[in-house]
Scaffold this motif. Structure first.
Motif, PDB file in Angstrom:
ATOM      1  N   GLY A 184      58.879  38.064 102.071  1.00 27.61           N
ATOM      2  CA  GLY A 184      57.560  38.284 102.645  1.00 27.61           C
ATOM      3  C   GLY A 184      57.147  37.228 103.646  1.00 27.61           C
ATOM      4  N   TYR A 185      57.953  36.183 103.769  1.00 23.93           N
ATOM      5  CA  TYR A 185      57.632  35.079 104.678  1.00 23.93           C
ATOM      6  C   TYR A 185      58.814  34.829 105.601  1.00 23.93           C
ATOM      7  CZ  TYR A 185      53.429  33.888 102.045  1.00 23.93           C
ATOM      8  OH  TYR A 185      52.198  33.922 101.457  1.00 23.93           O
ATOM      9  N   GLY A 186      58.513  34.255 106.754  1.00 24.00           N
ATOM     10  CA  GLY A 186      59.561  33.908 107.694  1.00 24.00           C
ATOM     11  C   GLY A 186      60.349  32.699 107.217  1.00 24.00           C
ATOM     12  N   GLU A 187      61.630  32.660 107.572  1.00 29.53           N
ATOM     13  CA  GLU A 187      62.494  31.538 107.190  1.00 29.53           C
ATOM     14  C   GLU A 187      62.006  30.244 107.842  1.00 29.53           C
ATOM     15  OE1 GLU A 187      67.055  31.763 106.936  1.00 29.53           O
ATOM     16  OE2 GLU A 187      66.658  30.819 108.885  1.00 29.53           O
ATOM     17  N   VAL A 188      62.100  29.149 107.103  1.00 26.20           N
ATOM     18  CA  VAL A 188      61.713  27.835 107.612  1.00 26.20           C
ATOM     19  C   VAL A 188      62.955  26.939 107.640  1.00 26.20           C
ATOM     20  CG1 VAL A 188      60.358  25.750 107.166  1.00 26.20           C
ATOM     21  CG2 VAL A 188      59.329  28.008 106.840  1.00 26.20           C
ATOM     22  N   ARG A 189      63.201  26.263 108.771  1.00 23.23           N
ATOM     23  CA  ARG A 189      64.301  25.304 108.885  1.00 23.23           C
ATOM     24  C   ARG A 189      63.722  23.949 109.309  1.00 23.23           C
ATOM     25  NH1 ARG A 189      69.682  27.168 109.332  1.00 23.23           N
ATOM     26  NH2 ARG A 189      69.842  29.436 109.042  1.00 23.23           N
ATOM     27  N   ARG A 190      64.130  22.914 108.636  1.00 21.67           N
ATOM     28  CA  ARG A 190      63.674  21.572 108.951  1.00 21.67           C
ATOM     29  C   ARG A 190      64.851  20.606 108.869  1.00 21.67           C
ATOM     30  NH1 ARG A 190      59.922  24.124 110.152  1.00 21.67           N
ATOM     31  NH2 ARG A 190      57.709  23.881 109.603  1.00 21.67           N
ATOM     32  N   THR A 191      64.828  19.619 109.747  1.00 25.43           N
ATOM     33  CA  THR A 191      65.819  18.547 109.684  1.00 25.43           C
ATOM     34  C   THR A 191      65.147  17.317 109.096  1.00 25.43           C
ATOM     35  OG1 THR A 191      66.988  19.403 111.620  1.00 25.43           O
ATOM     36  CG2 THR A 191      67.395  17.101 111.004  1.00 25.43           C
ATOM     37  N   VAL A 192      65.819  16.694 108.118  1.00 27.43           N
ATOM     38  CA  VAL A 192      65.224  15.567 107.412  1.00 27.43           C
ATOM     39  C   VAL A 192      66.220  14.420 107.360  1.00 27.43           C
ATOM     40  CG1 VAL A 192      65.960  16.479 105.179  1.00 27.43           C
ATOM     41  CG2 VAL A 192      64.071  14.851 105.286  1.00 27.43           C
ATOM     42  N   GLN A 193      65.711  13.205 107.499  1.00 27.02           N
ATOM     43  CA  GLN A 193      66.541  12.003 107.430  1.00 27.02           C
ATOM     44  C   GLN A 193      66.397  11.382 106.046  1.00 27.02           C
ATOM     45  OE1 GLN A 193      68.417  11.001 110.126  1.00 27.02           O
ATOM     46  NE2 GLN A 193      69.385   9.419 108.872  1.00 27.02           N
ATOM     47  N   ILE A 194      67.516  11.232 105.344  1.00 28.61           N
ATOM     48  CA  ILE A 194      67.526  10.659 104.003  1.00 28.61           C
ATOM     49  C   ILE A 194      67.997   9.211 104.070  1.00 28.61           C
ATOM     50  CG2 ILE A 194      68.486  10.825 101.675  1.00 28.61           C
ATOM     51  CD1 ILE A 194      66.550  13.056 102.392  1.00 28.61           C
ATOM     52  N   GLY A 195      67.197   8.322 103.473  1.00 25.70           N
ATOM     53  CA  GLY A 195      67.552   6.919 103.443  1.00 25.70           C
ATOM     54  C   GLY A 195      68.198   6.543 102.132  1.00 25.70           C
ATOM     55  N   SER A 196      68.910   5.431 102.120  1.00 24.38           N
ATOM     56  CA  SER A 196      69.608   4.971 100.927  1.00 24.38           C
ATOM     57  C   SER A 196      68.607   4.511  99.865  1.00 24.38           C
ATOM     58  CB  SER A 196      70.550   3.815 101.284  1.00 24.38           C
ATOM     59  OG  SER A 196      71.123   3.268 100.129  1.00 24.38           O
ATOM     60  N   ALA A 197      68.806   4.997  98.637  1.00 21.03           N
ATOM     61  CA  ALA A 197      68.002   4.598  97.472  1.00 21.03           C
ATOM     62  C   ALA A 197      66.514   4.827  97.710  1.00 21.03           C
ATOM     63  CB  ALA A 197      68.268   3.142  97.113  1.00 21.03           C
ATOM     64  N   ALA A 198      66.170   5.802  98.530  1.00 19.34           N
ATOM     65  CA  ALA A 198      64.766   6.093  98.816  1.00 19.34           C
ATOM     66  C   ALA A 198      64.484   7.564  98.503  1.00 19.34           C
ATOM     67  CB  ALA A 198      64.449   5.793 100.276  1.00 19.34           C
ATOM     68  N   THR A 199      63.202   7.841  98.245  1.00 20.07           N
ATOM     69  CA  THR A 199      62.768   9.216  98.001  1.00 20.07           C
ATOM     70  C   THR A 199      61.911   9.669  99.176  1.00 20.07           C
ATOM     71  OG1 THR A 199      62.780   8.941  95.610  1.00 20.07           O
ATOM     72  CG2 THR A 199      61.474  10.749  96.490  1.00 20.07           C
ATOM     73  N   LYS A 200      62.381  10.704  99.850  1.00 17.12           N
ATOM     74  CA  LYS A 200      61.679  11.263 100.997  1.00 17.12           C
ATOM     75  C   LYS A 200      60.846  12.452 100.522  1.00 17.12           C
ATOM     76  CE  LYS A 200      61.011  12.288 105.449  1.00 17.12           C
ATOM     77  NZ  LYS A 200      60.364  11.400 106.445  1.00 17.12           N
ATOM     78  N   ARG A 201      59.576  12.499 100.960  1.00 21.13           N
ATOM     79  CA  ARG A 201      58.729  13.635 100.600  1.00 21.13           C
ATOM     80  C   ARG A 201      58.523  14.508 101.825  1.00 21.13           C
ATOM     81  NH1 ARG A 201      55.721  15.102  96.398  1.00 21.13           N
ATOM     82  NH2 ARG A 201      54.000  16.563  96.744  1.00 21.13           N
TER      83      ARG A 201
END
Length: 935
Positions: free
Chosen positions: A97-114
């Motif tokens: 029912g919703y359009g597809e979402v694509r995102r690019t995210v940068q993950i850092g070492s020993a960190a939590t990305k929100r």
């Protein structure tokens, strides 16, 4: 006898399954290990998926395609990935029912990305399909959760229930593929999943098992739970190791309303029953709010409805006449059941969030279901007189009976616990308490017999409504002609109390290029149950009273069975209760009839302690879920043994005790193959248990030397076991719908059956006695196929695009091996297994209007197995047509109108063939109108 420890092939398959799931490459790591052996630096990604209004989307699929990693959002729209390699990753989110979402995210070492993600309704959905645009749990959420579920299941939202005229939980669940229901005064009651007994289906409310309200069995009664109390219902058809092992037919999971931002919802309805013209009422109200880190919802509901129905019962008898033996209609019972049902409920839920992915909760639900009813009946029996022809007799027996009773069935459930994520470890735990009560404070009978008998004639001009004519000046119209036969009182009390504690731990892991998790947990459940049934009959009273003394001067208000029969004057229970109180001391209690029901009293205790391990592994497009569950069952029982002497006089009642202790291991394996983004193939192999009914293993016994009979329970009756196989193919439409088809088979060993034999042992003092006892049959197999189609037809032109389809069909078959030639040679199916189940609903939405026409069908089924094919009882096929419509008056306010059983379909049960009806229930149509609001 089927025993897991005796089947080496099973253990071999189990070992292979666990190897596939947990150790496919021989290396299991908590972090990703590249080929060079150097540990890769990792981080975590977390967030919430919402729509444009900021409302969470449950069951959204969040993927990291390059790593073959995927997660689905939980009840709060949250997702989390641990151990993502440091660097850049593409994230893909899909939601029907919703359009597809694509995102690019940068993950850092020993960190939590929100990373919170917002989705937009797709263009195809805007073409006329209702999708989730509010914080309320919708069918869009339900289908998305079903799409990402761990095993085969169907999920229905409260929004979907409101499209149909379904006031209570059994009304709604009968529209799910593979589900049949039994009727109680025309209202859905017992739930049969894939041809199996209700006792083989587990029921939970917010994770807490619902104890049974049956006097003798394990089936949970859901008829007292108004649909307004439930946010969604889920039917799990393929068991996983983290579920209770007695969900052989399936597991019904009810979820109460969930906390949200400030909202006020409710409804107010009135209804009309066409059979009697009696009105009914229904209403509910709920309030939800969120204050800081704490959110809550509180709700209440009430309903009162008339469930009167007309009823005919027939008895057939073989009699010899001049031309030979003939099967004749010997007795006809004509009855009416005036009944009012009152239901009320309270539900509440509080959640307090400590931090992201960490919360405590308290959930509670109580329902009260009261039935206040009378029954007025007369019956005419020919063979008690002298036959003048196969349809006529002189001096036949005529009797009248009236009954008044109140039955209360109450369910209470309370659960508290928490859900936390501790580094890479997921922890959840809960303590639960539940209680069910079935209480009949009074169930009183007054019976009368015509002093002189009647001359009567039956005519079969109508197969279901035979004519009844009184001849030679006799009749049943004079109350003074009916002398008091007996007064009987049957108060009844049953309480089932259960306490549970459970804990689950889940540890994600990576194996080479594949990801998965290991989940372990344990559950302890302790149940105690008691039944007290002090049934007393007062007869042989030699008192000069008749029906006329019960103030039976007012005829029943309407002719019954389409005007075919007239009940005449009936008992006025207000005066009858006063008469009973005044004359009770004059009645002599006949102890023989009283103590005969001591065997119905029992006390039972049951403790089930279980633990499991379950591995989940994604290998390319296939997700494997496998593991095993172990459960130990400990039973304690007290029952009564009743003895009658050679003269048929009561001798004594002896208390008896028994116990059982057994353990079982249940290996299981599920696989889900993602054929495409919206298509999947699911397969399941599981092992489950079927514990006997409480009364079957109670140590009761009736030993009657006069009748030379023994009837008893079987404390050594083993549980039945089942091997279950499922295969299901699903395709989901972006327009929020699905198409599915699948097959299933269940192989049951040692399933219980009541055997009746004659003791053949010249050395025994009971030689020649008739002996009845529950025992284990050899085997039974249930198999079938089901298909379903649910879709909005938005591809049609113009206003036709508002049409939608809700359709499913299930075929089931069975074979039984009772181990007794007298039964096996008849090739009988399993009793209450419905071979054909179908639902068809056509919906239409245009602007603020929403309407549904729905049709439900259940094919002919074997109701009970009797001594010969001529007397086997069958329940005839039945369909029901319902209507529902609503119109939006303003934002959040709708006018609703509903019709149940539009064509007034009845229910027939017959003996052997349809030419010999056994019972015929006549129901009416129910009309409802009201308003529903959500602000």
């Amino acid at each position: 006898m089927w025993l897991p420890r005796a089947q080496s092939a099973k253990w071999y398959v189990m070992a292979v399954a666990l190897y596939m799931v947990c150790i496919p490459s021989g290396q299991l790591h908590a972090d990703v290990m590249p080929i060079g052996g150097t540990m890769t630096e990792t981080g975590a990604l977390t967030g919430v998926v919402t729509n444009q209004q900021g409302h969470v989307l449950r069951g959204a699929l969040v993927r990291v395609p390059a790593l073959n990693r995927s997660e689905s959002t939980n009840d709060r729209g949250e997702y989390r990935f641990d151990r993502l390699p440091e660097g850049e990753h593409e994230l893909v989110v899909t939601y029907l029912g919703y359009g597809e979402v694509r995102r690019t995210v940068q993950i850092g070492s020993a960190a939590t990305k929100r990373l919170n993600l917002e989705m937009e309704v797709s263009a195809i959905a805007l073409a006329g399909v209702q999708v989730s645009v509010s914080e309320r749990y919708t069918q869009s959420d339900a289908i998305n959760e079903q799409r990402t579920a761990a095993s085969i299941r169907n999920i229905v939202s409260r929004e979907q229930m409101e499209r149909f005229p379904d006031a209570h939980v059994p009304d709604a669940i009968r529209r799910i593929p593979g589900v049949a229901v039994s009727l109680d005064r025309g209202e859905p009651s017992g739930i049969y999943v894939r041809g199996l007994s209700p006792s083989m289906t587990t029921v939970e409310i917010d994770g807490q098992r619902v104890p049974s309200t049956s006097n003798t069995g394990r089936a949970a009664s859901l008829g007292g739970i108004n649909a307004e109390m439930i946010e969604s219902l889920e039917l799990v058809k393929a068991v996983t190791p983290d579920m209770d092992a007695d969900a052989t037919a399936g597991a019904i999971r009810l979820r109460s309303r969930r906390p949200a931002s400030s909202s006020l919802q409710g409804n107010l309805n009135t209804d009309y029953q066409t059979l009697t013209g009696e009105p009914g009422y229904r209403g509910s109200l709920s309030y939800a709010n969120r204050i800081g880190a704490t959110s809550f919802v509180l709700g209440a509901n009430y309903s009162e409805q008339d469930h009167t129905n007309d009823d005919l019962q027939y008895t057939w008898r073989n009699e010899t006449f001049e031309h030979g033996e003939e099967r004749i209609l010997n007795r006809l019972r004509v009855s009416v059941y005036p009944e009012r049902r009152v239901r009320s409920g309270l539900d509440g839920r509080v959640e307090h969030r400590l931090a992201d992915h960490s919360l405590f909760f308290v959930r509670g639900l109580s329902s009260w279901h009261s039935q206040r009813a009378e029954r007025h009946r007369y019956q005419v029996e020919l063979h008690r007189g002298t036959f003048t022809s196969p349809t006529e007799a002189i001096g036949g027996r005529a009797e009248r009976q009236s009954r008044e009773y109140e039955r209360n069935r109450n369910i209470h459930s309370l659960t508290t616990g928490g859900e936390h994520q501790l580094s890479n470890l997921n922890l959840d735990y809960a303590l639960g308490w539940s209680r069910s009560i079935r209480h009949e404070p009074y169930r009183d009978y007054l019976a009368f017999r015509h002093s002189d008998g009647v001359d009567a004639r039956f005519t079969r001009d109508d197969r279901l409504l035979p004519g009844l004519e009184f001849i030679n000046g006799t009749s049943v119209d004079q109350p003074e002609d009916f002398a008091l036969l007996y007064f009987e009182t049957r108060p009844d009390f049953m309480r089932d109390h259960e306490r549970t504690a459970q804990v689950n731990l889940e540890l994600p892991f990576d194996v080479g290029n594949s990801s998965g998790s290991l989940r372990v947990g344990g559950k302890w459940a302790d149940k105690d149950r008691v039944r007290d049934y002090p049934r007393v009959r007062f007869e042989d009273m030699d008192l000069p009273f008749s029906l006329a003394d019960m103030n039976a001067g007012t005829p029943y208000g309407r002719p019954i069975a389409d005007g075919r029969y007239d009940l005449g004057e009936i008992v006025n229970w207000t005066d009858a209760r006063a008469w009973v109180a005044e004359n009770r001391d004059l009645m002599a209690s006949r102890a023989d009839r009283t103590h005969g029901y001591d065997v119905d009293d029992y006390e039972a205790g049951e403790t089930v302690a279980g633990g499991y391990f379950m591995g989940t592994l994604d290998v390319g497009p296939v997700r494997f879920i496998g593991g095993a569950r172990y459960e130990n069952t400990r039973l304690r029982y007290l029952g009564n043994q009743v003895i009658y002497d050679d003269a048929g006089d009561y001798r004594e009642t002896i208390e008896a005790g028994s116990s059982q202790n057994y353990g079982d291991l249940f290996p299981m394996l599920n696989a889900r193959w993602e054929l495409s983004d919206n298509s999947r193939l699911q397969a399941s192999w599981s092992n489950t248990i079927i514990r006997p009914s409480f009364i079957s293993i109670a140590p009761y016994e009736v030993l009657d030397f006069e009748d030379q009979s023994i009837r008893r329970g079987n404390p050594e009756l083993p549980p039945a076991r089942s091997i279950n196989l499922d295969l299901m193919l699903d395709h989901y439409f972006q327009s929020v719908g699905f198409l599915s088809a699948g097959v299933f088979m269940k192989r049951l060993a040692d399933f219980p059956f009541t055997f009746r034999t004659t003791i053949d042992d010249p050395a025994s003092p009971f030689d020649g006695f008739d002996f009845r006892e529950p025992a284990a049959g050899d085997a039974a197999t249930v198999y079938g196929a089901e298909m379903a189609w649910q879709q909005q037809l938005q591809f049609l032109p113009g206003h036709w695009s508002g049409l939608g389809i809700h359709a499913n069909y299930t075929w089931t078959g069975s074979s039984t091996d009772f181990g007794e030639p007298a039964y096996d040679e008849r090739n009988l199916p399993m009793p209450r297994q419905v071979p054909h189940i179908a639902n068809l609903g056509v919906t239409y939405d245009l602007g603020g209007f929403s309407g549904t026409v729905s049709w439900n069908y259940q094919g002919t089924q074997l109701y009970s197995v009797e001594g010969n094919a001529e007397n086997d009882r069958w329940l005839d096929s039945r369909y029901q047509l319902d209507l529902s419509a609503s119109q939006q008056l303003r934002s959040g306010l709708r006018l609703i109108a509903e019709v149940n059983n539009l064509t007034g379909q009845d229910q027939l049960r017959y003996r052997g063939t349809e030419d010999f009806p056994d019972r015929y229930n006549i129901y009416g149509t129910r009309l409802q109108t009201g308003v529903r609001w959500s602000f």
